[in-house]
Design a protein around this motif. Sequence first.
Motif, mmCIF file in Angstrom:
data_model
loop_
_atom_site.group_PDB
_atom_site.id
_atom_site.type_symbol
_atom_site.label_atom_id
_atom_site.label_comp_id
_atom_site.label_asym_id
_atom_site.label_seq_id
_atom_site.Cartn_x
_atom_site.Cartn_y
_atom_site.Cartn_z
ATOM 1 N N ALA A 1 0.841 -1.196 0.000
ATOM 2 C CA ALA A 1 0.000 0.000 0.000
ATOM 3 C C ALA A 1 0.880 1.251 0.000
ATOM 4 C CB ALA A 1 -0.932 0.009 1.197
ATOM 5 N N CYS A 2 0.425 2.259 -0.753
ATOM 6 C CA CYS A 2 1.240 3.447 -0.992
ATOM 7 C C CYS A 2 1.024 4.544 0.049
ATOM 8 C CB CYS A 2 0.914 3.972 -2.370
ATOM 9 S SG CYS A 2 -0.868 4.109 -2.646
ATOM 10 N N HIS A 3 0.286 4.240 1.111
ATOM 11 C CA HIS A 3 -0.025 5.264 2.117
ATOM 12 C C HIS A 3 -0.390 4.560 3.411
ATOM 13 C CE1 HIS A 3 -3.775 3.873 0.283
ATOM 14 N NE2 HIS A 3 -4.227 3.927 1.520
ATOM 15 N N LEU A 4 -0.390 5.294 4.499
ATOM 16 C CA LEU A 4 -0.917 4.755 5.752
ATOM 17 C C LEU A 4 -2.389 5.153 5.831
ATOM 18 C CD1 LEU A 4 1.935 5.757 8.244
ATOM 19 C CD2 LEU A 4 1.556 3.542 7.152
ATOM 20 N N ASP A 5 -3.206 4.310 6.458
ATOM 21 C CA ASP A 5 -4.580 4.723 6.731
ATOM 22 C C ASP A 5 -4.828 4.640 8.235
ATOM 23 O OD1 ASP A 5 -5.601 2.138 7.445
ATOM 24 O OD2 ASP A 5 -5.786 1.655 5.318
ATOM 25 N N ALA A 6 -5.973 5.172 8.638
ATOM 26 C CA ALA A 6 -6.236 5.317 10.070
ATOM 27 C C ALA A 6 -6.266 3.968 10.789
ATOM 28 C CB ALA A 6 -7.552 6.059 10.277
ATOM 29 N N ARG A 7 -6.737 2.941 10.085
ATOM 30 C CA ARG A 7 -6.798 1.632 10.743
ATOM 31 C C ARG A 7 -5.419 1.039 10.997
ATOM 32 N NH1 ARG A 7 -12.126 -0.849 7.872
ATOM 33 N NH2 ARG A 7 -11.420 0.551 6.263
#
Lengths: 217, 82
Positions: A91-97
């Motif tokens: 994945a190219c980004h972090l997400d809140a989860r």
Amino acid sequence: MTRVPMEGKVLNENDRAAAELRAEFARHGVFAVNLISSPGSGKTALLERTLESYDAGRRVAVLTGDIQTDADAARLARYGFPVRQITTAGACHLDARMIRRALDGWELAQIDLLFIENVGNLVCPTSYDLGEACKIVLLSVTEGEEKPLKYPGIFFKSELMLLTKIDLLPYVPFNIDVAEANARTIHPEIQIARLSCTTKQGLDEWLRWIDARKGGQ
Amino acid sequence: MHEVGIANGILEAVRKETEAHKPARAVKVGVRIGEMAGIDPQSLAFSFEVLVKGSDLEPLDLAIEPGVLDELEFAYLELEVP
């Protein structure tokens, strides 16, 4: 055929998780910062110099995101503060989860300052709220002064632009004034600081900025 | 390529919304995307097309409308009532 209005944000799920995180950070007095830049702009170096300058009693922690390897966590763990690597496996980004999961087991009440080093990418992390108090974008002088115009989203959403590697200015065709003007074209209120993690020029200003911003929240 | 995740979020929301209008089926979903949202509309359209193909929602169209600044919001859903 009928058309019904549909309301709400497309990233509703992430925004919900981010709102929960933000509430939790507020409850425990955690000031969270989301650091975003292209790969190689010096996010990890900035954190190294930052952690190095803090005394042992400072209640700071770091989450560092990468697609693969825990190399950054290893670099940052040397300073004795809690550090965790988030490996996104593509994945190219972090997400809140991801942030939620990574915080598991940490006593948030023991943390005053949380640095989240996003995956090196000027585009994708822009869309994902991580519950942070502010986004900070790094732009190194080896990248080109037109970056704010090419990737407006992140410069628009960041409170501070850190121009990094300024010790290299004599060797690269980078017009720092143009870079700053470009950032202000996109985001007139953006704050700007210049720094070199090699010579430590501008480091004190950065440390003061963080403390002042944290104090004001 | 976070557009795949965004497209997936759109499909999930469409499923949920359509469920509330049974037995209608979704035909088209409209979203508003601002220039500062960090989303490439072409890439989103492509991801959307790939995800819809072969899914329970096929055929479903995506309409992308220009939004304000970093807006990334739903606008409407078109339903076909049998």
